[in-house]
Motif scaffolding. Structure first.
Motif, PDB file in Angstrom:
ATOM      1  N   LEU A 124      -7.891  -5.058  18.707  1.00 36.04           N
ATOM      2  CA  LEU A 124      -7.137  -3.835  18.427  1.00 36.04           C
ATOM      3  C   LEU A 124      -6.870  -3.684  16.936  1.00 36.04           C
ATOM      4  CD1 LEU A 124      -4.589  -3.959  21.391  1.00 36.04           C
ATOM      5  CD2 LEU A 124      -6.411  -2.270  21.063  1.00 36.04           C
ATOM      6  N   ALA A 125      -6.517  -4.787  16.278  1.00 38.89           N
ATOM      7  CA  ALA A 125      -6.278  -4.730  14.834  1.00 38.89           C
ATOM      8  C   ALA A 125      -7.538  -4.303  14.091  1.00 38.89           C
ATOM      9  CB  ALA A 125      -5.797  -6.095  14.335  1.00 38.89           C
ATOM     10  N   THR A 126      -8.683  -4.820  14.521  1.00 40.94           N
ATOM     11  CA  THR A 126      -9.947  -4.476  13.857  1.00 40.94           C
ATOM     12  C   THR A 126     -10.304  -3.009  14.082  1.00 40.94           C
ATOM     13  OG1 THR A 126     -10.669  -6.757  14.252  1.00 40.94           O
ATOM     14  CG2 THR A 126     -12.343  -5.192  13.565  1.00 40.94           C
ATOM     15  N   MET A 127     -10.046  -2.493  15.275  1.00 41.84           N
ATOM     16  CA  MET A 127     -10.332  -1.077  15.539  1.00 41.84           C
ATOM     17  C   MET A 127      -9.381  -0.164  14.766  1.00 41.84           C
ATOM     18  SD  MET A 127     -11.538  -0.823  19.534  1.00 41.84           S
ATOM     19  CE  MET A 127     -10.051  -1.512  20.252  1.00 41.84           C
ATOM     20  N   LEU A 135     -11.133   6.735   7.337  1.00 42.46           N
ATOM     21  CA  LEU A 135     -10.256   7.809   6.856  1.00 42.46           C
ATOM     22  C   LEU A 135      -9.706   7.533   5.456  1.00 42.46           C
ATOM     23  CD1 LEU A 135      -8.219   8.438  10.145  1.00 42.46           C
ATOM     24  CD2 LEU A 135     -10.112   9.800   9.236  1.00 42.46           C
ATOM     25  N   ASP A 136     -10.007   6.338   4.917  1.00 40.51           N
ATOM     26  CA  ASP A 136      -9.460   5.923   3.617  1.00 40.51           C
ATOM     27  C   ASP A 136      -7.935   5.985   3.630  1.00 40.51           C
ATOM     28  OD1 ASP A 136      -9.715   4.969   0.998  1.00 40.51           O
ATOM     29  OD2 ASP A 136      -9.549   6.991   0.159  1.00 40.51           O
ATOM     30  N   ASN A 137      -7.358   5.456   4.714  1.00 40.02           N
ATOM     31  CA  ASN A 137      -5.916   5.532   4.935  1.00 40.02           C
ATOM     32  C   ASN A 137      -5.309   4.142   4.763  1.00 40.02           C
ATOM     33  OD1 ASN A 137      -3.304   5.593   6.216  1.00 40.02           O
ATOM     34  ND2 ASN A 137      -3.897   7.526   7.165  1.00 40.02           N
ATOM     35  N   ALA A 138      -4.576   3.939   3.685  1.00 38.80           N
ATOM     36  CA  ALA A 138      -3.997   2.622   3.395  1.00 38.80           C
ATOM     37  C   ALA A 138      -2.934   2.224   4.408  1.00 38.80           C
ATOM     38  CB  ALA A 138      -3.404   2.616   1.986  1.00 38.80           C
ATOM     39  N   ILE A 139      -2.235   3.210   4.986  1.00 38.29           N
ATOM     40  CA  ILE A 139      -1.188   2.897   5.973  1.00 38.29           C
ATOM     41  C   ILE A 139      -1.796   2.240   7.204  1.00 38.29           C
ATOM     42  CG2 ILE A 139       0.540   3.913   7.504  1.00 38.29           C
ATOM     43  CD1 ILE A 139       1.055   6.023   5.396  1.00 38.29           C
ATOM     44  N   LEU A 140      -2.930   2.770   7.669  1.00 36.67           N
ATOM     45  CA  LEU A 140      -3.599   2.167   8.815  1.00 36.67           C
ATOM     46  C   LEU A 140      -4.103   0.758   8.488  1.00 36.67           C
ATOM     47  CD1 LEU A 140      -5.635   5.189  10.244  1.00 36.67           C
ATOM     48  CD2 LEU A 140      -3.559   4.150  11.179  1.00 36.67           C
ATOM     49  N   ILE A 141      -4.538   0.561   7.256  1.00 36.26           N
ATOM     50  CA  ILE A 141      -5.005  -0.770   6.838  1.00 36.26           C
ATOM     51  C   ILE A 141      -3.854  -1.764   6.892  1.00 36.26           C
ATOM     52  CG2 ILE A 141      -5.889  -2.117   4.907  1.00 36.26           C
ATOM     53  CD1 ILE A 141      -7.982  -0.394   6.222  1.00 36.26           C
ATOM     54  N   VAL A 142      -2.704  -1.371   6.369  1.00 29.86           N
ATOM     55  CA  VAL A 142      -1.530  -2.254   6.394  1.00 29.86           C
ATOM     56  C   VAL A 142      -1.113  -2.538   7.831  1.00 29.86           C
ATOM     57  CG1 VAL A 142       0.915  -2.422   5.799  1.00 29.86           C
ATOM     58  CG2 VAL A 142      -0.710  -1.535   4.120  1.00 29.86           C
ATOM     59  N   GLY A 143      -1.137  -1.510   8.684  1.00 32.27           N
ATOM     60  CA  GLY A 143      -0.789  -1.713  10.085  1.00 32.27           C
ATOM     61  C   GLY A 143      -1.726  -2.691  10.762  1.00 32.27           C
ATOM     62  N   ALA A 144      -3.006  -2.582  10.486  1.00 28.27           N
ATOM     63  CA  ALA A 144      -3.983  -3.497  11.080  1.00 28.27           C
ATOM     64  C   ALA A 144      -3.752  -4.929  10.609  1.00 28.27           C
ATOM     65  CB  ALA A 144      -5.398  -3.047  10.720  1.00 28.27           C
ATOM     66  N   VAL A 186     -17.038  -5.369  19.382  1.00 28.67           N
ATOM     67  CA  VAL A 186     -16.342  -4.259  20.051  1.00 28.67           C
ATOM     68  C   VAL A 186     -16.132  -3.106  19.072  1.00 28.67           C
ATOM     69  CG1 VAL A 186     -14.195  -3.563  21.177  1.00 28.67           C
ATOM     70  CG2 VAL A 186     -15.221  -5.769  21.729  1.00 28.67           C
ATOM     71  N   THR A 187     -15.855  -3.436  17.803  1.00 25.20           N
ATOM     72  CA  THR A 187     -15.635  -2.387  16.810  1.00 25.20           C
ATOM     73  C   THR A 187     -16.919  -1.636  16.504  1.00 25.20           C
ATOM     74  OG1 THR A 187     -13.823  -3.676  15.841  1.00 25.20           O
ATOM     75  CG2 THR A 187     -14.746  -1.929  14.491  1.00 25.20           C
ATOM     76  N   VAL A 188     -18.066  -2.319  16.553  1.00 25.85           N
ATOM     77  CA  VAL A 188     -19.349  -1.612  16.405  1.00 25.85           C
ATOM     78  C   VAL A 188     -19.502  -0.580  17.520  1.00 25.85           C
ATOM     79  CG1 VAL A 188     -21.853  -1.856  16.532  1.00 25.85           C
ATOM     80  CG2 VAL A 188     -20.524  -3.454  15.144  1.00 25.85           C
ATOM     81  N   ALA A 189     -19.219  -1.017  18.767  1.00 18.11           N
ATOM     82  CA  ALA A 189     -19.296  -0.087  19.894  1.00 18.11           C
ATOM     83  C   ALA A 189     -18.281   1.043  19.738  1.00 18.11           C
ATOM     84  CB  ALA A 189     -19.053  -0.837  21.199  1.00 18.11           C
ATOM     85  N   PHE A 190     -17.090   0.700  19.256  1.00 17.31           N
ATOM     86  CA  PHE A 190     -16.054   1.721  19.023  1.00 17.31           C
ATOM     87  C   PHE A 190     -16.509   2.726  17.977  1.00 17.31           C
ATOM     88  CE2 PHE A 190     -12.229   2.862  16.470  1.00 17.31           C
ATOM     89  CZ  PHE A 190     -11.563   3.606  17.435  1.00 17.31           C
ATOM     90  N   SER A 191     -17.206   2.239  16.948  1.00 14.69           N
ATOM     91  CA  SER A 191     -17.701   3.124  15.897  1.00 14.69           C
ATOM     92  C   SER A 191     -18.750   4.090  16.448  1.00 14.69           C
ATOM     93  CB  SER A 191     -18.291   2.292  14.758  1.00 14.69           C
ATOM     94  OG  SER A 191     -18.811   3.120  13.745  1.00 14.69           O
ATOM     95  N   THR A 254      -8.460  -9.828   5.733  1.00 11.55           N
ATOM     96  CA  THR A 254      -9.399 -10.419   6.686  1.00 11.55           C
ATOM     97  C   THR A 254      -9.815  -9.390   7.739  1.00 11.55           C
ATOM     98  OG1 THR A 254      -7.462 -11.320   7.826  1.00 11.55           O
ATOM     99  CG2 THR A 254      -8.664 -12.798   6.379  1.00 11.55           C
ATOM    100  N   VAL A 255      -8.845  -8.854   8.475  1.00 15.28           N
ATOM    101  CA  VAL A 255      -9.150  -7.893   9.538  1.00 15.28           C
ATOM    102  C   VAL A 255      -9.796  -6.623   8.978  1.00 15.28           C
ATOM    103  CG1 VAL A 255      -8.086  -6.342  11.227  1.00 15.28           C
ATOM    104  CG2 VAL A 255      -7.478  -8.758  11.212  1.00 15.28           C
TER     105      VAL A 255
END
Length: 316
Positions: A124-127, A135-144, A186-191, A254-255
């Motif tokens: 989930l963190a990787t997705m 989206l180039d969204n730093a907030i989502l990066i920090v959340g992950a 899983v993230t490849v499939a999600f992409s 890392t993630v």
């Protein structure tokens, strides 16, 4: 202070009581004969200063309590007692510097287990990070970064090296390698899925992305930050200041690096995928190296501190 709850076979109660009484920093000793039922035995309660806890637990294990009885340890948040204050003053060293190796080994063993929950959080963190990099969204990066559980096996491997526990080291490596492999697949499939419904586009990944392009551009600062985060994370574990782990989690990429590698691979952006993979490996190496060296230094400093305290006591 630590509170110990011991279930003791009756034939070893006297020896356990003597062991507690001889431990500098132990107090509030209570014995309840025959109180334990499963396993049967006597119930022994005591409090001990954190800096003396590891030594006492080690002696109790030498008496076989972990095999034939039980050793349970709780942190005491508040103790209003003159005897407790005196026990902490008498115990060698400072409680903040003490490392409970048994607790650390047990905690990292649990956190480095390849479980469904561990895989779910890492995936989930990787997705989430995949959405952040596209989206180039730093907030989502920090959340992950905050959601990712990968610091557990990293700390487990460092602990295993210092404590010479090959099974824990292997378990931690399996959790790291298999965890990231599953999360990235899983993230490849999600992409592919997000691209199919029109939420991801290759042009979004190929854009400059000023907020997140550092993820696939590793440099010397990447390693420096990973080392500093590894030191901070290890200190937070050994000093029971787990709140600091949140800061560690959002300090290392890392993630997000794993996520960017997966998304870039799905779009054929192999240069980005390779750069992200380098970032991931660089951060993992930095954290493991820093964590291992930190534990070695802590062990050496604590042993020296205890030897000096013992020498002062013998001189008096």
């Amino acid at each position: 202070m630590l509170h110990l709850r011991l279930i003791v076979p009756p034939d070893r109660t006297d020896e356990v009581v003597r062991t507690v009484e001889k431990t500098v920093g132990a107090t509030h000793l209570a014995v309840m004969p025959g109180a334990a039922r499963n396993p049967s035995g006597d119930l022994v309660l005591c409090d001990v200063a954190r800096e003396a806890g590891d030594e006492l637990i080690g002696r109790l294990r030498d008496l076989g309590l972990d095999r034939d009885g039980s050793i349970a340890v709780d942190n005491i948040e508040l103790s209003l007692s003159h005897r407790a204050d005196k026990a902490e003053d008498d115990a060698p060293g400072e409680g903040a510097d003490a490392v409970l190796w048994e607790h650390l080994t047990d905690a990292t063993h649990e956190e480095s287990t390849l479980s469904v929950t561990y895989l779910a959080f890492l995936t989930l963190a990787t997705m989430i990070a995949a959405c952040g990099v596209v989206l180039d969204n730093a907030i989502l990066i920090v959340g992950a970064m905050a959601v990712g559980p990968e610091f557990g096996p990293l700390a487990g491997f460092s602990t295993a090296v210092v404590q010479r526990l090959p099974r824990l080291a292997w378990r931690s490596l399996v959790a790291l390698i298999a965890g990231f492999a599953v999360a990235m697949l899983v993230t490849v499939a999600f992409s592919y899925f997000m691209n199919g419904i029109g939420l991801f586009e290759g042009s979004m990944l190929a854009a400059e992305r000023p907020n997140t392009n550092f993820i696939y551009r590793p440099d010397a600062f990447s390693f420096v930050v990973a080392v500093l985060a590894g030191i901070a994370g290890t200190l937070s574990l050994t000093s029971a200041k787990s709140g600091a782990l949140v800061g560690v989690a959002i300090s290392v990429t890392t993630v997000p690096a794993a996520a960017n590698a997966a998304v870039a691979f799905s779009y054929g952006e192999y240069q980005q995928a390779w750069g992200s993979s380098e970032q991931l490996l660089l951060n993992l190496l930095g954290i493991i190296l820093a964590g291992t060296l930190t534990l070695f230094v802590q062990k050496w400093l604590w042993n020296n501190q205890r030897r000096r305290a013992a020498a002062r006591r013998s001189a008096h």
